[in-house]
Motif scaffolding. Structure first.
Motif, short mmCIF file in Angstrom:
data_model
loop_
_atom_site.label_atom_id
_atom_site.label_comp_id
_atom_site.label_asym_id
_atom_site.label_seq_id
_atom_site.Cartn_x
_atom_site.Cartn_y
_atom_site.Cartn_z
N ARG A 139 40.96 45.66 -2.02
CA ARG A 139 40.33 46.67 -1.17
C ARG A 139 41.26 47.23 -0.11
N TYR A 141 40.68 49.15 3.69
CA TYR A 141 39.73 49.46 4.76
C TYR A 141 40.44 50.28 5.85
N LEU A 148 34.45 49.58 11.06
CA LEU A 148 35.19 49.26 9.84
C LEU A 148 34.55 49.98 8.66
N THR A 149 35.38 50.70 7.90
CA THR A 149 34.91 51.42 6.72
C THR A 149 35.77 51.03 5.53
N ARG A 150 35.10 50.71 4.43
CA ARG A 150 35.84 50.45 3.19
C ARG A 150 36.13 51.77 2.51
N HIS A 216 38.55 39.20 1.08
CA HIS A 216 37.20 39.73 1.30
C HIS A 216 36.12 38.93 0.57
N ASP A 220 33.15 37.97 5.19
CA ASP A 220 32.46 39.24 4.98
C ASP A 220 33.05 40.34 5.86
N ASP A 221 32.57 41.56 5.64
CA ASP A 221 33.13 42.71 6.35
C ASP A 221 32.95 42.61 7.86
N ILE A 224 35.76 40.48 9.04
CA ILE A 224 37.01 41.24 8.90
C ILE A 224 37.15 42.25 10.03
N GLY A 225 36.07 42.98 10.32
CA GLY A 225 36.11 43.97 11.39
C GLY A 225 36.38 43.35 12.74
#
Length: 296
Positions: A139, A141, A148-150, A216, A220-221, A224-225
């Motif tokens: 991925r 991002y 945070l945007t994928r 990832h 989770d996102d 990560i963010g």
């Protein structure tokens, strides 16, 4: 864990600061991830295939591209290089007899700084563009204004099930076939893969993350963010992300590249509308495979 770092400045004054690292994880016998973090390329490839097959596939792919580092590249140059690199990976099926699980293959995702994007700012000056590309379930991002945007879409069975409403995102994270991908480079595919592409402005301030699923899939996102937002330097962010994945179990190889885009002190910050993951890729870097017999 060794972390690579670097800095690169555009003609208009924007600067890229980056850091990259890979770790074998806690469960794997070898590291089949590879990365390339030298302008204009910031790419991660996650290999697959028994014994040395996956490692050979990811290293072969990025090794073919590496001679272009330090040069200005246009979209046709990137396309030509990737096509030849993909063909070389596909050729490993015949050259490598030491695989037992599946034919050698690899994912690919990341950023490429394009030399002549053909986009212009309000003052008439040409603006730089990132080419975002993806095939597989690694991925890319972007963190912008704390959001945070994928930028990429996974090519996997569970991603298709989530999009069809058959699974929630939370269910997909623990689904038994979550590691089964539907598109890759090599891995027994007969033709060149369809590589999704988007362009994204080199606007400031931005923080990009390019990572393998060993990151990832373990955090989770949201986590990560937070990790991307809490650390002031790419090096600290990469260190934090990889260690979080290891602390969560480290079930796979973990690779992460963090790229910051910063503006010169005298420059005004470009503005753009908020951007989410594209509903459909507007382009494909390589010729797509033949369409299916029926729509779906």
């Amino acid at each position: 864990m060794e972390i690579e770092t670097g800095t690169w400045t555009f003609a208009h004054g924007e600067t890229l600061h980056w850091a990259a690292a890979t770790d074998i994880g806690l469960k794997r016998a070898e590291n089949q991830d590879s990365f390339l973090a030298t302008p204009p390329f910031f790419l991660v490839a996650d290999g697959m295939g028994g014994h040395a097959g996956g490692k050979q596939a990811s290293a072969t792919l990025l090794g073919h591209i590496k001679p272009l580092t330090g040069t200005d590249v246009s979209l046709p140059v990137v396309r030509e290089s990737l096509e030849a690199a993909c063909e070389e990976v596909m050729g490993l099926v015949e050259a490598n007899i030491d695989y037992t699980i599946s034919p050698p293959g690899t994912t690919l995702t990341g950023l490429v700084v394009l030399d002549s994007p053909g986009e212009y700012a309000a003052d008439g000056s040409e603006t730089a563009q990132f080419l975002v590309l993806n095939v597989g379930d690694s991925r890319t991002y972007v963190l912008r204004e704390g959001l945070l945007t994928r930028l990429t879409r996974d090519h996997s069975q569970v991603a298709e099930m989530v999009e069809a409403g058959m699974l929630t995102v939370e269910e997909a994270r623990v689904w038994p076939t979550r590691s089964v991908i539907t598109r890759a480079i090599g891995a027994g595919q007969a033709g060149l893969p369809q590589i999704d592409t988007w362009t994204y402005p080199v606007a400031t301030p931005r923080r990009f993350l390019v990572c393998s699923d060993g990151l990832h899939s373990m955090i989770d996102d949201g986590a990560i963010g937070r990790a991307l937002g809490e650390h002031s330097t790419p090096e600290a962010a990469v260190n934090s992300l990889v260690n979080l994945a290891l602390q969560a179990g480290g079930h796979d190889n973990v690779t992460a590249i963090v790229v910051d885009v910063t503006a010169p002190e005298s420059a005004s910050t470009p503005t753009e509308s908020a951007q989410s993951a594209p509903p459909e890729p507007p382009g494909s870097l390589l010729p797509p495979p033949p369409p299916p017999d029926s729509e779906g």
